[in-house]
Structure formats: structure tokens, C-alpha cells
Design a protein around this motif. Structure first.
Motif, mmCIF file in Angstrom:
data_model
loop_
_atom_site.group_PDB
_atom_site.id
_atom_site.type_symbol
_atom_site.label_atom_id
_atom_site.label_comp_id
_atom_site.label_asym_id
_atom_site.label_seq_id
_atom_site.Cartn_x
_atom_site.Cartn_y
_atom_site.Cartn_z
ATOM 1 N N ALA A 135 0.974 -1.102 0.042
ATOM 2 C CA ALA A 135 0.079 -0.135 -0.017
ATOM 3 C C ALA A 135 0.795 1.366 0.170
ATOM 4 N N ASP A 136 2.098 1.119 0.204
ATOM 5 C CA ASP A 136 3.164 2.332 -0.696
ATOM 6 C C ASP A 136 3.414 3.090 0.807
ATOM 7 N N ARG A 137 3.749 2.290 1.569
ATOM 8 C CA ARG A 137 3.373 2.976 3.454
ATOM 9 C C ARG A 137 4.210 1.819 3.963
ATOM 10 N N MET A 138 5.966 2.910 3.588
ATOM 11 C CA MET A 138 6.771 2.023 3.557
ATOM 12 C C MET A 138 7.525 1.337 5.005
ATOM 13 N N SER A 139 7.742 2.770 5.999
ATOM 14 C CA SER A 139 8.576 2.784 7.526
ATOM 15 C C SER A 139 7.525 2.798 8.179
ATOM 16 N N VAL A 140 6.299 1.850 8.232
ATOM 17 C CA VAL A 140 4.538 1.654 9.185
ATOM 18 C C VAL A 140 4.973 1.210 9.969
ATOM 19 N N VAL A 141 6.048 -0.342 9.572
ATOM 20 C CA VAL A 141 6.031 -1.543 10.293
ATOM 21 C C VAL A 141 7.797 -1.407 10.600
ATOM 22 N N ARG A 142 7.732 -2.082 11.994
ATOM 23 C CA ARG A 142 8.556 -2.025 12.606
ATOM 24 C C ARG A 142 8.883 -3.521 13.395
ATOM 25 N N THR A 143 10.376 -3.647 14.501
ATOM 26 C CA THR A 143 10.078 -4.336 14.729
ATOM 27 C C THR A 143 10.676 -4.751 16.478
ATOM 28 N N THR A 144 10.104 -5.142 17.453
ATOM 29 C CA THR A 144 10.280 -4.896 18.651
ATOM 30 C C THR A 144 11.903 -4.616 18.843
ATOM 31 N N GLU A 145 12.866 -5.160 18.135
ATOM 32 C CA GLU A 145 13.876 -5.033 18.453
ATOM 33 C C GLU A 145 14.632 -3.332 17.103
ATOM 34 N N MET A 146 14.376 -3.108 17.276
ATOM 35 C CA MET A 146 14.328 -1.734 16.988
ATOM 36 C C MET A 146 13.811 -0.614 17.146
ATOM 37 N N CYS A 147 12.119 -0.566 17.619
ATOM 38 C CA CYS A 147 11.581 0.142 17.931
ATOM 39 C C CYS A 147 10.968 -0.246 19.461
ATOM 40 N N ARG A 148 10.814 0.891 20.107
ATOM 41 C CA ARG A 148 9.949 0.918 21.234
ATOM 42 C C ARG A 148 8.804 1.396 21.511
ATOM 43 N N THR A 149 7.927 1.061 21.826
ATOM 44 C CA THR A 149 6.651 2.015 21.531
ATOM 45 C C THR A 149 6.127 2.330 23.534
ATOM 46 N N GLY A 150 6.331 4.004 23.476
ATOM 47 C CA GLY A 150 5.973 4.851 24.574
ATOM 48 C C GLY A 150 5.369 5.385 25.076
ATOM 49 N N ILE A 151 5.023 6.466 26.222
ATOM 50 C CA ILE A 151 3.894 7.638 25.968
ATOM 51 C C ILE A 151 5.149 9.011 26.389
ATOM 52 N N LEU A 152 6.239 8.708 25.403
ATOM 53 C CA LEU A 152 7.055 9.956 26.038
ATOM 54 C C LEU A 152 6.688 10.491 25.334
ATOM 55 N N HIS A 153 6.563 10.406 23.833
ATOM 56 C CA HIS A 153 6.267 11.712 22.805
ATOM 57 C C HIS A 153 5.067 12.136 22.791
ATOM 58 N N CYS A 154 4.403 11.633 23.862
ATOM 59 C CA CYS A 154 2.513 12.400 24.864
ATOM 60 C C CYS A 154 2.799 13.629 25.543
ATOM 61 N N SER A 155 4.322 13.839 25.704
ATOM 62 C CA SER A 155 4.488 14.944 26.689
ATOM 63 C C SER A 155 4.613 15.909 26.068
ATOM 64 N N LYS A 156 4.239 17.288 27.052
ATOM 65 C CA LYS A 156 3.999 18.660 26.171
ATOM 66 C C LYS A 156 5.642 18.623 25.712
ATOM 67 N N TYR A 157 6.181 18.535 26.608
ATOM 68 C CA TYR A 157 7.831 18.755 26.626
ATOM 69 C C TYR A 157 9.161 18.264 25.987
ATOM 70 N N PHE A 158 8.157 17.227 25.337
ATOM 71 C CA PHE A 158 8.648 15.798 24.246
ATOM 72 C C PHE A 158 9.971 16.666 23.468
ATOM 73 N N LYS A 159 9.408 17.813 22.592
ATOM 74 C CA LYS A 159 10.317 18.406 21.662
ATOM 75 C C LYS A 159 12.237 18.639 22.321
ATOM 76 N N GLN A 160 11.397 18.989 23.136
ATOM 77 C CA GLN A 160 12.552 20.394 23.992
ATOM 78 C C GLN A 160 13.152 19.011 24.850
ATOM 79 N N LEU A 161 13.382 18.113 25.298
ATOM 80 C CA LEU A 161 13.439 17.661 26.425
ATOM 81 C C LEU A 161 14.884 16.449 25.002
ATOM 82 N N VAL A 162 14.144 15.760 23.706
ATOM 83 C CA VAL A 162 15.269 14.943 22.754
ATOM 84 C C VAL A 162 16.287 15.438 22.320
ATOM 85 N N PHE A 163 17.242 14.486 23.372
ATOM 86 C CA PHE A 163 18.425 14.938 23.022
ATOM 87 C C PHE A 163 19.338 13.917 21.877
ATOM 88 N N ASN A 164 20.084 13.913 21.305
ATOM 89 C CA ASN A 164 21.209 13.381 20.392
ATOM 90 C C ASN A 164 20.114 12.242 19.501
#
Length: 523
Positions: free
Chosen positions: A494-523
Motif C-alpha cells: 500500500a506504499d506505506r514503507m516505514s510503518v511496520v517495525r520490529t521490537t528489536e529496533m523500536c519500542r513504543t512508549g508515551i514519552l512522545h505524548c509529553s508536552k515537552y517531548f520536543k524540548q527534551l529530545v537530544f542525540n
């Protein structure tokens, strides 16, 4: 070149917000008898938009294709954010003079810059100050430093910074350098000090105080966000000292600062009336100290206490007094029990919660988690109940329908966790239930492995339904195996190339839902 054509394919009419690509393409339309328009004949504005999707390394490569592409690739508009930290995927600089020339020609629009140790020199900092007037975010990585350059002649430093990140070394003292730049950094609102937590293996190993926070605080009166991540020498005294000059502080993060016990928090919360986010993950919090804080008088909306050793009484004390808490990460808390959940619900302070992470809280039972979802599932936008081996098919098939508004959902237990799940999970029913009940879903993680999941060749039909019903879904994280391959191939068709990932490469959490996520990101 493959990256260029991939980017070209991704730039569709609905992707474009800043320019009207359709109108631009209409200008290039020719009669049927005219020669076809090829990529090298695209207008500069279209090329500029396509190139904006490319990282710095790719921009350098496409600039070698032809003179036209070089001109477009060298446009300052494409060089607003540049990393010169090769160890973190940035550009490797081999010619210092070439870099100085680039600052003159291409970096006039630069807003974000990351410098590795060997590039933190008086000349480079002088050029950044004079040639990059729009620079607002600067990262200085001293983590690999064996010794510092001589900053005796340093006279100028970027003075319009909004964010400053200092990556510390284990034994390189920065006071000599900072003494030269103190007068230039008063505009900084976001301060990151990244420590060496991952490098300190022995608790008895001597730790050096490489930054003088007591002096640093005097020159940073406008701080809104402070992130002291994994700084091994930071204690409550340092946090207290830093906060004494930060009346505007909104977010404080001391994750992995293992010498912080929380004794500073009472004064910090009294001084910083605007403090809304408090991140204390893996800090060595003291129960007696925590229970002396008047949490009910604070404005805390986001709290991270994962990996701490707080007692059930302390957790209850906090949660039943936080009247505005909308985001809570309490994962990996052995003492987060059914009694804690019950007290929280009885107090009514749970009514404001929107994002909840209870990953691997082993003391919680299925009945307690069922109760919280039944009563509060409708208000949850993010829920992580991964790592609970008792939450199987029956639980989720009954609970998913209660999560109508959920955006982030994590379930299942990884194959290397103990105890091992022996029951079979009919994944097709799960997927169909999610598709029918969670139209706003953006991220989902299912950790069960192939040995636990039951699926067939007909599973693709259910995946189709999920893909078409959950149109905002942009991250599906699965355990590596046959089911992962089946889902990935379905989305790629369906031309959606980067949607599906493995648990070895990616973990899902709720940090990105914080109001200050963008300010807290480093590296």
C-alpha cells in the motif's frame, strides 16, 4: 540516487503545506506532442522541496550530480539543521578550512548545529557567532574529549541561543571553557546536560564534578526546561542550586541521576510555581522525603517515576494528591500494587489522566487492570500494559472496545521475558477489534512472538481492514518473525514503507505524548 527518486515518489499533493506543488507542476505541463518532462527539468522550487527530505549526507551527494543540482543543494534553506557528530550519524569533517567556507556560503539560515569535540574551537565558535545570526540550538559534545582546545582567545560566542546542550566527558572539566561563554548564554531557555551514566560501571568508581552548576545558574535566569540526564555527580544540592534562579521553570528532568533522593523537590516546587513536568526515572528517591512534599499545592501535569523503589504508601501519597496529572509513567515499579490503583481511583485524582504507562508492573492483577480500563478507558489517549503475562486474549477482547479514544496502545510480553506465555493468541480477532474500535490509533505495539500468535494466510484480510480503518496509524511494532513479515509486506504493497517495525529496533512508549517531548529530545 535511489533516495532522490524515493523522495520524489513521496512528495504527493497532500504532503505539501509550505508550497503549492500542484500549481508549480501545472506551470510545467506541455501538450501531448511535447517531450516528456524529466526530473532534470523540474523547476528549482520543486527540487528544493524534494531535497528538503534528504539528510545532510545525501545533500552532499546530490550536489555532485550537475551544476543545477549543486546550486539547489547548496541553498541555505536546506542547511537549517546540521550535525557534525559522525558517531551520531552526522557529517565527518576532514578539512577545517572547507567547513569555515561553508559557514560563509551555506549556513546563513542555520538554526540548529551539533559540534563534535574536535570542532569545538575558538575559530569555529567565532564563525558561528558572526556568520550564523539565526542560530538558536547548539550542541557541544565533549563526551569523547581527551583534552580541550585552548580557549584563551575566545572572544565571541553565539548569543541568541534558545537551547544549549552539553555532553559531558568523565574527566574533562569545563569550567575554563564555560567561564568564557557565561556572558553570552543568558538567552538560553532549554538546558541539556548529558552525563556519562552508561559509562559508569562501578558505583565505587570516582566521579568528577565536571560542571560547576552553582556558578552556571547565575547566568541562566530564563530557563524553562532543564534536562540533567544521567549526570553521575548531580545531587539534590545541585538541583536545588540550579532551581534557585529559575522562577520560570516548567520542566525538570533528572532521569538516571542516581544520587538524587528527592530532598530538593520541596523547595523546587515552592520556588518554581510554573513547574508542570517532573521526570525522576531511576532516581534513588527516599520515601520519607517524598511524603513530606505538599503535592496537592503543585501544578504537576506530567510525572515520570519509572524504575524507582518507592513504597506503595509513597506512590499512593503522590497520586492521590496530584489533582492535575494527565501523563504518568509508572513502569517497572514492583510496588505499584492493586491497593495503589484502588486508592488512586477512590481519591478521584485519576479522572484527569490521559496517558498511562504501567509496563511490567508485576504486582498488578488482571482484576485491578480490568477495573481501571472499564471505569477510565474512555478518557485514555495512551495506554501501555505491556509486560503483563496474565493479560491475554480474553482481557484484551473485552477491553479494546472501552478504548475508543486511544492513540497509543501497547500489549503483550516479549519472548525473552519470564514467565513464558503458553496460551495461543488469535491475532486476527485482535486486529479486527482494534480496527473497529480505535479509529484514532497512531501507534500500536504487540510483543507476543510467533509461537504465541495464531494466524494464517487469511490474516492479510484483517490487516487490510486495520490499514483502511486506522488511517492515522504510522507505527506498528511487532516481534520479529513470520507475522511481522506478513504485516510489513501488506503495508508496503500500500506504499506505506516505514510503518511496520520490529521490537528489536523500536519500542513504543508515551514519552512522545509529553508536552515537552520536543524540548527534551537530544542525540
Amino acid at each position: 540516487m535511489t533516495a532522490i527518486f524515493d523522495m520524489t515518489r513521496r512528495v504527493t499533493m497532500h504532503d505539501v503545506e509550505d508550497i503549492n506543488l500542484k500549481n508549480i507542476m501545472d506551470e510545467t505541463e506541455t501538450p501531448e506532442s511535447a517531450p516528456a518532462v524529466t526530473i532534470e527539468k523540474l523547476p528549482d522550487r520543486v527540487l528544493l522541496h524534494i531535497f528538503s527530505y534528504l539528510p545532510s549526507q545525501q545533500l552532499l551527494r546530490v550536489g555532485k550530480v550537475c551544476k543545477k543540482w549543486k546550486k539547489v543543494a547548496n541553498s541555505p534553506a536546506l542547511w537549517r539543521s546540521v550535525s557534525f557528530r559522525a558517531s551520531h550519524g552526522g557529517l565527518q569533517v576532514t578539512n577545517m578550512d572547507r567547513l569555515l567556507n561553508l559557514m560563509n556560503d551555506q549556513f546563513s539560515e542555520l538554526t540548529n548545529c551539533e559540534l563534535a569535540t574536535d570542532l569545538i574551537t575558538p575559530n569555529i565558535l567565532h564563525e558561528l557567532s558572526n556568520k550564523c545570526p539565526k542560530l538558536t540550538d547548539l550542541t557541544l559534545d565533549f563526551s569523547t574529549a581527551m583534552q580541550l582546545h585552548d580557549f584563551t582567545d575566545l572572544q565571541t560566542f553565539p548569543s541568541r541561543l534558545r537551547s544549549l546542550t552539553l555532553c559531558l566527558s568523565e574527566n574533562i572539566f569545563l569550567e575554563g571553557f564555560l567561564r568564557k561563554v557565561y556572558t553570552f548564554i543568558s538567552s538560553v531557555e532549554i538546558l541539556h546536560v548529558i552525563g556519562t551514566y552508561e559509562k559508569v560501571e562501578d558505583e565505587e568508581e570516582e566521579v568528577y564534578e565536571t560542571v560547576n552548576f552553582h556558578k552556571l545558574k547565575q547566568f541562566l535566569p530564563n530557563l524553562r526546561v532543564v534536562n540533567l540526564w544521567g549526570v553521575p555527580f548531580v545531587t539534590d544540592e545541585h538541583v536545588d542550586s540550579l532551581s534557585s534562579n529559575c522562577a520560570r521553570l516548567e520542566c525538570l528532568c533528572v532521569n538516571y541521576c542516581t544520587k538524587v533522593t528527592g530532598s530538593c523537590l520541596k523547595l523546587v516546587l515552592q520556588r518554581c510555581k510554573h513547574l508542570k513536568s517532573l521526570f525522576l526515572a531511576h532516581a534513588r528517591l527516599d520515601d520519607k522525603v517524598i511524603q513530606t512534599i505538599e503535592w496537592e499545592k503543585t501544578k504537576i501535569e506530567e510525572l515520570d517515576i519509572r524504575g524507582t523503589e518507592l513504597s506503595p504508601e509513597s506512590i499512593i501519597y503522590i497520586l492521590t494528591r496530584l489533582n492535575h496529572c494527565r501523563w504518568l509513567d509508572a513502569s517497572w515499579l514492583e510496588n505499584f500494587t492493586d491497593a495503589v490503583l484502588d486508592a488512586w481511583m477512590q481519591a478521584g485524582t485519576i479522572n484527569s489522566i490521559q496517558y498511562l504507562n504501567l509496563d511490567t508492573c508485576d504486582s498488578l492483577t488482571e482484576n485491578a487492570l480490568t477495573e481501571i480500563v472499564l471505569r477510565h478507558g474512555h478518557q485514555l489517549y495512551g495506554l501501555n500494559l505491556g509486560g503483563h503475562h496474565k493479560l491475554l486474549e480474553y482481557f484484551w477482547m473485552n477491553m479494546i472496545s472501552k478504548l475508543k479514544n486511544v492513540r497509543v496502545l501497547v500489549m503483550g510480553i516479549a519472548e525473552d521475558c519470564c514467565p513464558k506465555v503458553t496460551a495461543k493468541i488469535h491475532i486476527d480477532q485482535f486486529v479486527d477489534c482494534i480496527a473497529q474500535n480505535c479509529p484514532r490509533l497512531t501507534r500500536v505495539e504487540i510483543r507476543w512472538d510467533d509461537e504465541t500468535l495464531r494466524f494464517s494466510d487469511k490474516s492479510s484480510k484483517f490487516i487490510d481492514v486495520l490499514r483502511m480503518k486506522c488511517l492515522k496509524l504510522h507505527s506498528v511494532v511487532l516481534s520479529d518473525g513470520q507475522y511481522y513479515e506478513l504485516v510489513r509486506s501488506n503495508f508496503e504493497r500500500a506504499d506505506r514503507m516505514s510503518v511496520v517495525r520490529t521490537t528489536e529496533m523500536c519500542r513504543t512508549g508515551i514519552l512522545h505524548c509529553s508536552k515537552y517531548f520536543k524540548q527534551l529530545v537530544f542525540n
